[in-house]
Design an enzyme around this catalytic site. Sequence first.
Site, PDB file in Angstrom:
ATOM      1  N   LYS A  81      21.768  34.163  26.307  1.00 17.81           N
ATOM      2  CA  LYS A  81      23.194  34.383  26.067  1.00 17.81           C
ATOM      3  C   LYS A  81      23.601  33.748  24.734  1.00 17.81           C
ATOM      4  CE  LYS A  81      27.619  33.707  28.494  1.00 17.81           C
ATOM      5  NZ  LYS A  81      28.216  33.202  29.756  1.00 17.81           N
ATOM      6  N   SER A 156      31.483  35.966  31.523  1.00 25.55           N
ATOM      7  CA  SER A 156      31.160  36.071  30.116  1.00 25.55           C
ATOM      8  C   SER A 156      29.711  36.448  29.837  1.00 25.55           C
ATOM      9  CB  SER A 156      31.491  34.745  29.422  1.00 25.55           C
ATOM     10  OG  SER A 156      30.736  33.682  29.968  1.00 25.55           O
ATOM     11  N   SER A 180      31.086  33.447  35.477  1.00 29.46           N
ATOM     12  CA  SER A 180      30.486  34.184  34.360  1.00 29.46           C
ATOM     13  C   SER A 180      29.082  34.696  34.616  1.00 29.46           C
ATOM     14  CB  SER A 180      30.488  33.329  33.094  1.00 29.46           C
ATOM     15  OG  SER A 180      31.797  33.159  32.615  1.00 29.46           O
TER      16      SER A 180
END
Length: 475
Positions: A81, A156, A180
Amino acid sequence: MSSDQVLIRSTACAIVDQLNSGDVTPLDLLDALEKRIADVDGKTNALPTLCFDRARSHAKALMQKPAGERGLLAGLPIPIKDLTNVAGVRTTQGSPIYKNNIPASSDILVELIEANGGLIYAKSNTPEFGAGANTFNEVFGPTLNPWDLSRSAAGSSGGAAVALATGTAWLAHGTDMGGSLRNPASFCGIVGLRPSIGRVPHSPAFKIDRNLTVHGPMARNVEDLALFLDAMSGEHPADPLSLPRLTISFLSAARSGKRPKRVAYSPDLGITPVDPEVAAITRKAASRFAEAGVIVEEAHPDLREAHECFHVLRAFDFAVTKAALLRNKRDQLKPEVIWNIEEGLKLSVEQLERAEAQRLAMAARTLEFFENYDLLLTPATIVPPFPIEHRYVAECAGKKFDNYVEWLGIVYAITLACCPALSLPCGFTASGLPVGLQMVAPSRGEAQLLAGAKFLEDILGVRGTTPIDPKAAPR
């Protein structure tokens, strides 16, 4: 079906077996991924930064070791990520402030993944600083949901979830503060796990005991998820909160066949509205446990303080980590980030004292709740995937929310209770959009959580619905 397509559609566990047997090489996998990304990622924008040269260099070094001695992942490629540093690879945090940032060193989690045979080949897209459950930013633009390209992939860890759903990853790394890992898993029809605090080590930043955010695994199925959790877990001296590796692997736990005796289902945890279709789909999925003789009851712990508590503690986290950016780079921050920081800077010691006491009480009540139940089941998100142009969910079932994160209460309440939780694909809406079931266990209960999730996954029969080719919006 071509050999590349066979690889892309294989499970991570099967790929690792082939790597260990020598039937495929890490370079074969990188070639297949590079082709798949070229074919589909232009439609979804899941992996905006690629580093295949770095991955191939690491693969060649790894291949100097005998097959079977290359770590738990054995040369399996992994995307990281874009909030987390990878040495020598552009890491933007989704912010124009860091659009040209190339860190000199990796997060200790990345080092651990590589030590366990993972090959880093891409960075997955994220909203700016991970703020908000819709993956878009000013550096790379939005990430689109492959089930319907007009819809959000949530966030996210949206880029990671979409990469899994489209076959541009077998496993993916993510982070979770207020859902997330779980929200994008729900929206994209894959599995995402928020582990217990300390289960996955990472480099501390800004505050030595920050624990609202944790790092965790994402995968297409529960067994693959457990494999990656094994590769991510372990004690590290640089992370004082990190836990020792368990003697029994999480993959073994997932495969144990152990079923829960009693589970609780709650459509709303008593704190949030829920879309009726989502509630119906998740309730039906939870009730399937009864087919195997598991007692299913409607119940939930008392989490009434969750909204107030999370608002304060999240704002404080933003103030601690981003106040300097507000002072010096305000014009490059999105409105939601500015709002979070300013809310944090306004806090009093009394508000922090109250929020910490609320969290302590909720965690204690939740632990007591699990004296009677093995698992707690809820919707992982309160709505199906929403239109990409909506920055967040403003209302649900007739209730308008006060801010852009309140719609995430069903997941951030579990964050506050310090429990491991995952989102398991459990069905589809009438329009064909995925819905996830949040499954929760008591703190440090990942083994029983994974066993129960695999047990229900087998009953539901939704494993194998991904990867898919991205789909245009229905006309």
